[in-house]
Each structure stands twice: as C-alpha cells, then as structure tokens.
Design a protein around this motif. Structure first.
Motif, PDB file in Angstrom:
ATOM      1  N   ILE A 165       0.851  -1.190   0.000  1.00 18.77           N
ATOM      2  CA  ILE A 165       0.000   0.000   0.000  1.00 18.77           C
ATOM      3  C   ILE A 165       0.891   1.247   0.000  1.00 18.77           C
ATOM      4  O   ILE A 165       1.780   1.366   0.853  1.00 18.77           O
ATOM      5  CB  ILE A 165      -0.918   0.029   1.229  1.00 18.77           C
ATOM      6  CG1 ILE A 165      -1.764  -1.246   1.298  1.00 18.77           C
ATOM      7  CG2 ILE A 165      -1.814   1.273   1.209  1.00 18.77           C
ATOM      8  CD1 ILE A 165      -2.577  -1.364   2.579  1.00 18.77           C
ATOM      9  N   PRO A 166       0.681   2.192  -0.911  1.00 19.74           N
ATOM     10  CA  PRO A 166       1.457   3.436  -0.887  1.00 19.74           C
ATOM     11  C   PRO A 166       0.971   4.381   0.223  1.00 19.74           C
ATOM     12  O   PRO A 166      -0.228   4.540   0.431  1.00 19.74           O
ATOM     13  CB  PRO A 166       1.193   4.060  -2.263  1.00 19.74           C
ATOM     14  CG  PRO A 166       0.585   2.980  -3.095  1.00 19.74           C
ATOM     15  CD  PRO A 166      -0.135   2.085  -2.128  1.00 19.74           C
ATOM     16  N   ILE A 167       1.919   4.962   0.926  1.00 20.48           N
ATOM     17  CA  ILE A 167       1.670   6.087   1.842  1.00 20.48           C
ATOM     18  C   ILE A 167       2.551   7.223   1.316  1.00 20.48           C
ATOM     19  O   ILE A 167       3.752   7.264   1.576  1.00 20.48           O
ATOM     20  CB  ILE A 167       2.050   5.754   3.305  1.00 20.48           C
ATOM     21  CG1 ILE A 167       1.295   4.522   3.799  1.00 20.48           C
ATOM     22  CG2 ILE A 167       1.784   6.963   4.199  1.00 20.48           C
ATOM     23  CD1 ILE A 167      -0.179   4.738   4.013  1.00 20.48           C
ATOM     24  N   TYR A 168       1.957   8.129   0.573  1.00 20.55           N
ATOM     25  CA  TYR A 168       2.736   9.102  -0.185  1.00 20.55           C
ATOM     26  C   TYR A 168       3.370  10.180   0.694  1.00 20.55           C
ATOM     27  O   TYR A 168       2.936  10.427   1.825  1.00 20.55           O
ATOM     28  CB  TYR A 168       1.843   9.776  -1.232  1.00 20.55           C
ATOM     29  CG  TYR A 168       1.399   8.857  -2.341  1.00 20.55           C
ATOM     30  CD1 TYR A 168       2.296   8.419  -3.313  1.00 20.55           C
ATOM     31  CD2 TYR A 168       0.087   8.396  -2.408  1.00 20.55           C
ATOM     32  CE1 TYR A 168       1.894   7.551  -4.325  1.00 20.55           C
ATOM     33  CE2 TYR A 168      -0.334   7.537  -3.421  1.00 20.55           C
ATOM     34  CZ  TYR A 168       0.586   7.121  -4.374  1.00 20.55           C
ATOM     35  OH  TYR A 168       0.181   6.267  -5.369  1.00 20.55           O
ATOM     36  N   ASN A 169       4.389  10.806   0.123  1.00 20.98           N
ATOM     37  CA  ASN A 169       4.954  12.006   0.728  1.00 20.98           C
ATOM     38  C   ASN A 169       3.868  13.041   0.945  1.00 20.98           C
ATOM     39  O   ASN A 169       2.792  12.984   0.333  1.00 20.98           O
ATOM     40  CB  ASN A 169       6.026  12.603  -0.183  1.00 20.98           C
ATOM     41  CG  ASN A 169       7.323  11.858  -0.114  1.00 20.98           C
ATOM     42  OD1 ASN A 169       7.778  11.493   0.956  1.00 20.98           O
ATOM     43  ND2 ASN A 169       7.929  11.621  -1.264  1.00 20.98           N
ATOM     44  N   ALA A 170       4.140  14.030   1.778  1.00 24.62           N
ATOM     45  CA  ALA A 170       3.145  15.041   2.090  1.00 24.62           C
ATOM     46  C   ALA A 170       3.841  16.270   2.684  1.00 24.62           C
ATOM     47  O   ALA A 170       5.067  16.396   2.640  1.00 24.62           O
ATOM     48  CB  ALA A 170       2.098  14.486   3.055  1.00 24.62           C
ATOM     49  N   LEU A 171       3.034  17.148   3.246  1.00 27.78           N
ATOM     50  CA  LEU A 171       3.518  18.400   3.829  1.00 27.78           C
ATOM     51  C   LEU A 171       3.326  18.395   5.334  1.00 27.78           C
ATOM     52  O   LEU A 171       2.261  18.015   5.830  1.00 27.78           O
ATOM     53  CB  LEU A 171       2.746  19.580   3.220  1.00 27.78           C
ATOM     54  CG  LEU A 171       2.947  20.949   3.902  1.00 27.78           C
ATOM     55  CD1 LEU A 171       4.351  21.464   3.653  1.00 27.78           C
ATOM     56  CD2 LEU A 171       1.899  21.945   3.445  1.00 27.78           C
ATOM     57  N   GLU A 277       7.304  20.141  -0.034  1.00 37.87           N
ATOM     58  CA  GLU A 277       8.034  21.219   0.627  1.00 37.87           C
ATOM     59  C   GLU A 277       7.865  22.525  -0.135  1.00 37.87           C
ATOM     60  O   GLU A 277       7.617  23.585   0.457  1.00 37.87           O
ATOM     61  CB  GLU A 277       9.525  20.882   0.727  1.00 37.87           C
ATOM     62  CG  GLU A 277       9.871  19.765   1.687  1.00 37.87           C
ATOM     63  CD  GLU A 277      11.373  19.547   1.764  1.00 37.87           C
ATOM     64  OE1 GLU A 277      12.129  20.401   1.261  1.00 37.87           O
ATOM     65  OE2 GLU A 277      11.799  18.520   2.327  1.00 37.87           O
ATOM     66  N   ALA A 278       8.027  22.460  -1.452  1.00 34.66           N
ATOM     67  CA  ALA A 278       7.913  23.657  -2.273  1.00 34.66           C
ATOM     68  C   ALA A 278       6.494  24.197  -2.262  1.00 34.66           C
ATOM     69  O   ALA A 278       6.274  25.412  -2.118  1.00 34.66           O
ATOM     70  CB  ALA A 278       8.371  23.362  -3.697  1.00 34.66           C
ATOM     71  N   ALA A 279       5.516  23.308  -2.410  1.00 35.34           N
ATOM     72  CA  ALA A 279       4.124  23.749  -2.363  1.00 35.34           C
ATOM     73  C   ALA A 279       3.796  24.365  -1.011  1.00 35.34           C
ATOM     74  O   ALA A 279       3.066  25.365  -0.926  1.00 35.34           O
ATOM     75  CB  ALA A 279       3.202  22.577  -2.662  1.00 35.34           C
ATOM     76  N   GLY A 280       4.340  23.807   0.055  1.00 34.57           N
ATOM     77  CA  GLY A 280       4.106  24.347   1.386  1.00 34.57           C
ATOM     78  C   GLY A 280       4.669  25.742   1.563  1.00 34.57           C
ATOM     79  O   GLY A 280       4.182  26.517   2.390  1.00 34.57           O
ATOM     80  N   ALA A 281       5.706  26.060   0.802  1.00 33.98           N
ATOM     81  CA  ALA A 281       6.295  27.398   0.835  1.00 33.98           C
ATOM     82  C   ALA A 281       5.651  28.328  -0.182  1.00 33.98           C
ATOM     83  O   ALA A 281       6.127  29.440  -0.397  1.00 33.98           O
ATOM     84  CB  ALA A 281       7.802  27.310   0.577  1.00 33.98           C
TER      85      ALA A 281
END
Length: 365
Positions: A165-171, A277-281
């Motif tokens: 099961i994928p648990i994707y990266n996030a912010l 990370e970029a989207a969070g910034a």
C-alpha cells in the motif's frame, strides 16, 4: 501502540532524502497516540550533520555501525506492537531485516517500509536468491511504500508480498511554510537535489541545458556532489542546503524545479518530498512529467509540467512573477487541503489497526 522503526536517519538529512518523510509522518503518528522509537546507525557522517535535535514526539536511538550494535538494538523489537524495517538504511540492511523480524513477538505487525521501491524491486528481480524474497512470503505482513502507485503494488504482489500500500509524501505545515525571501537563494529557477547516477542526466537536460540557453537568467543549484560538474556562469552552485533553509530556498526564487530520478519517473505516482516542501512554501514549481501528477497538483494551475529541457526554457521565458505567485498560492491551498502528513497518518493508522488485528488472530491460531 508501540512502534520500533529501523531507518536511515531521523536526525540528519545528509545524504538521506527520506528524512523529511520520516519526520512528518512519524510526528503525525505520535500525535495520534503512537509510542515510537527510531533506530538509526552512526554511518556516512550523518551524525556530524544533524539538522534537528532529538524530538519530543519520538525517542531516537543512535547505534554504532557494527554488527554487535545492530544485534543489540534489534532485540528491542520484541517490545513493540509494530516493527518497521525501512529500505535504504545503508548499513547491513539484510542483517537488520533478519534480526528485527526474528525478534518481533508473534502478535506484532511486521512491516517493510520501502522509501525507494523502484530500486528495491530492480534489485529483487535481478537476484532471485535475495533474502527479501523469503521474508516477503513468510515473515513480512505488509509492505508500505512512499510512492509508486499501481505499478509498484502489482510488482510487490507478483514477487510474494501479502499486501503493498502506498503512503505518499506530504507536507508538514509546521516545518515547511512560506517565509521571507533570502538573497542567497535569489534566482529565476532553483533546483535542490543530491547528485545521483539515475538523476544526473535528467538534471543536465532539465536544468543545466536550459540555464546555458538563458544567459540572462539566474539559476541556483543546491545539493551534495555537484562541485565538479561543468555548468554555465549563470548557475550558482551552493552545495548542501540544510532543512532549516528549505523554506527560504523555496520561497525566494521565481520558480523551483522538481526533477525525478529516472526510476521514479518511469514508475510514476512518486512525488518527491521537495514537491510538497515547495508547495508548502507557496513556490511556483516546474516539474518533469510523470504519470500521476494530477493526483496531487493540477498542471497549469497548481504546478507546471515540462516534458524536456526545451519546455523548461519556454515556461521560464513566459512565466511572469505575478503568475508564479498565483500558481504557488494555489499549490499551497491544495496541499493544505489534501496532502499533509496528518492526512497520511490517518491513512497509516487505519492500515495499522486493520493489519494488526489480523496479525494477533494469526498468532493465536
């Protein structure tokens, strides 16, 4: 529930791209009541390049890079309800897997958490005698990955995994968020990534080649290993960028670039930590094309997709500062709404509880 997590490093991101993922996800799991101990070996000078102190939401045990120390820390798996062996620890991975599984008590949930599934699967396909084959079929209850989507899930099931099961990266919005610009990172386009064999050619194509064709624009390259790489005069190479500077690195330039490693791009569904990370910034991100982008961000509105270096060049030439800010703001709103580590931890919690119930039943039979 108690988790014994054997990974590369929680305290250092030095040559350790999984650090942000570990930190965000484990902190969010701790907030849901999990008691977590993270075990990391003292190798690759990571302890000399720590970029966080030991956190209050997770106990961290640093052990010597010796087999004796490895054997000692894996005994602690006997006290955990969930035992996790991550991929790419970088020191005696096979022995670490064998010993941690051997010490797990019969009712524990045993997880292999793959933070580089394409590489792991390629290794397993090339070596039918690899100990992981036997472990997947007999001793590992569940494979979790931080990317890869259906292709990786299919491949893992084909080689014997009970479930993948994928648990994707996030912010993590507490650590990655908009900040004031920093003159050190001022540029039209910036890229942050270590020099790796299956990334280098794509960096040449998507970053260095457009830079050479746009002498009037400024480019900033961060990451370890690029010091002897030929590059045009308008590229400023700044070396390793510690996590404390990532917000400024992403908030300052007109746009930032995401370049997937070749294996990740081929599999698709594998957004790197830098995407969130970029989207969070609130950065305007240009990314190389890969299948599954639309699950996370919308092309043309929340991110810009480039098929090659020529696309990067044209996007940069057409991109106004106003449009860049608008795209970055839309990306921030999207990830806060759908792609934080709190979202991922809720998914992981449901998975843990489901599979832990099965493990207890099977142990009692």
């Amino acid at each position: 529930m108690k988790i014994a997590f054997y990974g590369s490093s929680l305290l250092s991101s030095y040559w350790n791209g999984a650090a942000t993922y570990y930190r965000g996800l484990l902190k969010a799991l701790a907030a849901r009541g999990y008691d977590i101990t993270f075990y990391e070996p003292d190798v690759y000078d990571r302890q000399k390049h720590r970029d966080i102190d030991p956190p209050d939401w997770c106990k961290v045990v640093v052990y010597d890079g010796t087999i004796e120390a490895l054997r000692e820390v894996t005994r602690e798996a006997a006290n955990a309800d969930i035992v996790v062996k991550a991929s790419g620890v970088g020191f005696e991975d096979t022995a670490l897997l064998e010993h941690s599984l051997a010490w797990a008590h019969p009712g524990a949930l045993r997880i292999f958490w793959d933070v580089d599934a394409p590489a792991t699967l390629a290794e397993l396909r090339a070596d039918p005698a690899h100990p992981m084959h036997r472990a997947l079929k007999r001793r590992i209850d569940l494979v979790l990955t931080y990317g890869g989507g259906d292709p990786v899930v299919y491949d893992y099931r084909q080689i014997g995994a009970t479930e993948c099961i994928p648990i994707y990266n996030a912010l993590d919005p507490e650590t990655h968020h908009p900040t004031e610009p920093d003159p050190r990172f001022s540029a039209d386009l910036s890229f942050l990534g270590n020099r790796l064999p299956d990334r280098e050619e794509r960096v040449e194509s998507f970053f260095l080649a457009p830079a050479a064709r746009l002498p009037g624009q400024k480019f900033v390259l961060g990451g370890a290993g690029w010091g002897d790489k030929p590059m045009s005069a308008n590229v400023d190479y700044i070396g390793h960028v510690p996590t404390r500077d990532h917000n400024a690195f992403n908030s300052t330039p007109k746009a930032v670039l995401n370049i997937s490693r070749s294996s990740m791009a081929e599999n698709g569904f594998s957004p790197a930590t830098r995407v969130f990370e970029a989207a969070g910034a609130a950065a305007c991100m240009i990314t190389d094309a890969w299948t599954g982008i639309d699950l996370f961000l919308k092309d043309g509105e929340e991110i810009l997709v480039a098929r090659d270096g020529q696309d990067v060049q044209e996007l940069l030439q057409e991109l106004s500062p106003e449009r860049a800010r608008d795209i970055g703001q839309r990306a921030l709103e999207r990830v806060l709404r759908e792609h934080t580590y709190a979202h991922r931890a809720a998914d992981a919690d449901r998975i843990f509880r489901s599979f832990a119930g099965r493990a207890v039943v099977e142990a009692a039979e």
